[in-house]
Design a protein around this motif. Structure first.
Motif, PDB file in Angstrom:
ATOM      1  N   PRO A  66      36.163  41.765  40.076  1.00 38.64           N
ATOM      2  CA  PRO A  66      36.508  43.154  39.771  1.00 38.64           C
ATOM      3  C   PRO A  66      35.496  44.163  40.306  1.00 38.64           C
ATOM      4  N   ILE A  67      34.472  43.697  41.027  1.00 38.32           N
ATOM      5  CA  ILE A  67      33.508  44.609  41.662  1.00 38.32           C
ATOM      6  C   ILE A  67      33.622  44.504  43.176  1.00 38.32           C
ATOM      7  N   PHE A  68      33.354  43.310  43.708  1.00 40.04           N
ATOM      8  CA  PHE A  68      33.425  43.124  45.155  1.00 40.04           C
ATOM      9  C   PHE A  68      34.845  43.331  45.683  1.00 40.04           C
ATOM     10  N   GLY A  69      35.847  42.793  44.973  1.00 37.84           N
ATOM     11  CA  GLY A  69      37.230  42.929  45.417  1.00 37.84           C
ATOM     12  C   GLY A  69      37.679  44.376  45.537  1.00 37.84           C
ATOM     13  N   PRO A  70      37.529  45.202  44.487  1.00 41.69           N
ATOM     14  CA  PRO A  70      37.916  46.611  44.584  1.00 41.69           C
ATOM     15  C   PRO A  70      37.106  47.398  45.610  1.00 41.69           C
ATOM     16  N   ILE A  71      35.827  47.040  45.808  1.00 35.72           N
ATOM     17  CA  ILE A  71      35.036  47.707  46.846  1.00 35.72           C
ATOM     18  C   ILE A  71      35.659  47.437  48.216  1.00 35.72           C
ATOM     19  N   LEU A  72      35.985  46.169  48.480  1.00 38.82           N
ATOM     20  CA  LEU A  72      36.637  45.824  49.747  1.00 38.82           C
ATOM     21  C   LEU A  72      38.046  46.402  49.811  1.00 38.82           C
ATOM     22  N   GLY A  73      38.743  46.429  48.660  1.00 37.31           N
ATOM     23  CA  GLY A  73      40.088  46.995  48.615  1.00 37.31           C
ATOM     24  C   GLY A  73      40.110  48.491  48.864  1.00 37.31           C
ATOM     25  N   TYR A  76      41.291  50.184  52.073  1.00 34.77           N
ATOM     26  CA  TYR A  76      42.708  50.463  52.357  1.00 34.77           C
ATOM     27  C   TYR A  76      43.133  51.841  51.856  1.00 34.77           C
ATOM     28  N   GLY A  77      42.302  52.476  51.006  1.00 34.51           N
ATOM     29  CA  GLY A  77      42.643  53.797  50.492  1.00 34.51           C
ATOM     30  C   GLY A  77      43.099  53.768  49.045  1.00 34.51           C
ATOM     31  N   PRO A  78      43.592  54.901  48.522  1.00 37.07           N
ATOM     32  CA  PRO A  78      43.974  55.025  47.111  1.00 37.07           C
ATOM     33  C   PRO A  78      45.068  54.070  46.657  1.00 37.07           C
ATOM     34  N   VAL A  79      45.845  53.530  47.587  1.00 40.27           N
ATOM     35  CA  VAL A  79      46.892  52.587  47.211  1.00 40.27           C
ATOM     36  C   VAL A  79      46.307  51.382  46.476  1.00 40.27           C
ATOM     37  N   ALA A  80      45.028  51.107  46.700  1.00 43.99           N
ATOM     38  CA  ALA A  80      44.371  49.995  46.012  1.00 43.99           C
ATOM     39  C   ALA A  80      44.392  50.198  44.505  1.00 43.99           C
ATOM     40  N   MET A  81      44.289  51.443  44.054  1.00 41.99           N
ATOM     41  CA  MET A  81      44.282  51.716  42.615  1.00 41.99           C
ATOM     42  C   MET A  81      45.654  51.452  42.002  1.00 41.99           C
ATOM     43  N   LEU A  82      46.703  51.714  42.767  1.00 40.60           N
ATOM     44  CA  LEU A  82      48.048  51.415  42.265  1.00 40.60           C
ATOM     45  C   LEU A  82      48.217  49.930  42.024  1.00 40.60           C
ATOM     46  N   TRP A  83      47.722  49.119  42.955  1.00 38.66           N
ATOM     47  CA  TRP A  83      47.826  47.674  42.792  1.00 38.66           C
ATOM     48  C   TRP A  83      47.036  47.197  41.570  1.00 38.66           C
TER      49      TRP A  83
END
Length: 477
Positions: A66-73, A76-83
């Motif tokens: 939940p730290i490294f993954g979202p940083i890398l995600g 891709y832009g704000p769409v990462a937050m939707l996922w």
């Protein structure tokens, strides 16, 4: 900041509303004695309070993911937050609830046994090997990540920190669960929450505006133009849905005292992890002016460099030190339970009781030797294999949960739909990725979607599922 609050509100609402629906469909039985009460052995089956079990579960599942993954995600832009929000509510939290509660119903059994009970012996044997492989990858990833952070922080050799962390893992893996994990992890869990909130506040009062890159949810902002599908859904795993959690939930299924606590402990801990992922994704999207700037920091030191830079900049030297320590605690407290889970799975497979220390060492020592050897491989390669194995495990666990619901005449779609989606994700990724078959994205998409449709069709035929009948059954229940 408004968008962050909307996402946060959606996660909290998901716990109270969708979580209640999931719980009602499963139908926990408060009067039924849990394995912690009927099988207490003083080592792995130890009754603990709900507060302790929740915080331990949160730390167990919340490794680097939940730290490294979202940083890398965030690349891709704000769409990462939707996922993160949608995946967590409808996929990850459902997955965690069923992996935990089905383990409770199976006397605290590990994930291969749970899967085998509902998908057959072939699935059980596959998961015996696959789950241990995943846990070894998790353990190694969660050694290398904190070792690099500690090396950056204290200017010491990475290899030395790898050795120190492995020594701690050996101790934590073989001692009774209430001696180290039960005593220290609730405190660490509080530290984790405090530091995450501290960084969010630091961002709010800093010169960095929230989401400096804008909020265009239709654009793929990845600087290397990597495809959003399916890579985003592999990259952000633990903050949205993660098969690793299915290996961890049985640990707390052996310590939970009442089935009615399942939503708080399993569904709730995943929502908590989603909040952590949301914070770090927001930091990645806000601290840096563009995805190119974020990628430049990643190129110079990976996600660990981003954690260090963001923490020290927003909270100063001392606050940054505490924040980095909080992030270091996260993977270490997941890595040791990963090896502990691997020990228990192998113990179940070889039918080796674990009350005696020599029998625990008989399994643990070879595991750590293999893990140390794997740690010598390139981190990026290990992370990619971990990502695929992680989501494949989630897919199998969701199909097992769907099979359980179908056999019970309950509304299986809460599990079978996310299972179908994750089938498409994992097969598409394996077909396209260089660690897989390296096929073109067009061919990979055909393979992934075809596999998902075929899996759902086989499931519906095998269990003769009738959505209308299931709806009536779940409503009556």
């Amino acid at each position: 900041m408004l968008w962050f609050l909307i996402c946060l509100g959606a996660l909290i609402a998901g716990y109270f509303f969708y979580g209640a629906i999931v719980e009602r469909i499963f139908s926990p039985k408060p009067e039924r004695a849990t394995p912690a009460m009927t099988m207490a052995d003083g080592v792995d089956y130890v009754p603990l309070s709900n507060k302790k079990v929740y915080l331990i579960q949160l730390l167990n599942i919340a490794g680097l993911g939940p730290i490294f993954g979202p940083i890398l995600g965030a690349l891709y832009g704000p769409v990462a937050m939707l996922w993160i929000v949608i995946g967590c509510i409808f996929g990850g939290a459902v997955h965690d609830y069923f992996s935990g509660m089905l383990s409770v119903r199976a006397n605290g059994a590990s994930v291969p046994t749970v899967v085998g009970e509902h998908l057959g012996n072939a699935a059980k044997q596959f998961m015996n090997g696959f789950a241990v492989l995943l846990l070894m990858l998790v353990g190694v990833v969660f050694v290398l990540g904190p070792a690099k952070l500690l090396a950056n922080l204290l200017e010491m050799n990475v290899a030395m920190w790898v050795g120190i962390i492995f020594v701690y893992y050996i101790i934590a893996t073989i001692v009774p669960v209430d001696k180290i994990i039960g005593r220290l992890y609730p405190f660490f869990g509080g530290l984790l929450v405090f530091m995450s909130v501290g960084l969010l506040i630091g961002l709010a009062v800093s010169d960095h505006g929230f989401y400096s890159q804008g909020l265009d949810f239709t654009a793929n902002l990845h600087p290397k133009e990597l495809p959003l599908w399916p890579l985003l859904f592999i990259t952000i795993a633990c903050g949205a849905i993660s098969g690793f959690h299915a290996t961890q939930s049985p640990l707390m299924a052996r310590c939970m005292q009442n089935e009615s606590s399942g939503r708080f402990i399993f569904y709730g801990a995943m929502i908590g992890e989603g909040v952590i992922a949301l914070i770090w994704c927001s930091l990645g999207l806000s601290f840096y002016e563009s995805t190119e700037a974020l990628n430049a920091t990643l190129a110079n030191g990976g996600p660990a460099a981003v954690v260090h830079e963001v923490s020290t900049s927003l909270l100063g030297a001392f606050g940054g030190l505490l924040a980095v320590l909080g992030v270091i605690v996260l993977p270490i407290t997941s890595g040791d339970t990963a090896f502990r889970s691997a020990r228990l799975i192998l113990a179940d497979f070889f039918k080796l009781p674990q009350q005696g220390l020599p029998k625990r060492l008989m399994i643990a020592v070879p595991l750590f030797v293999i893990g140390f050897i794997i740690s010598k491989a390139e981190f990026g390669v290990i992370w990619r294999y971990f990502g695929w194995a992680n989501q494949t495990t989630a897919m199998v666990m969701l199909w097992a949960a769907a099979a359980y619901l179908a056999k019970e005449g309950k509304f299986h779609w809460i599990c079978s739909l996310p299972a179908t989606f994750m089938t498409a994700v994992t097969f598409t990724y394996l077909a396209n990725a260089q660690i897989g078959f390296g096929l073109s994205m067009q061919i990979a998409n055909v393979i992934g979607i075809s596999a998902a449709i075929a899996a759902l069709a086989v499931f519906l035929i095998k269990f003769k599922a009738s959505p209308a009948a299931e709806t009536e059954s779940s409503t009556a229940g």
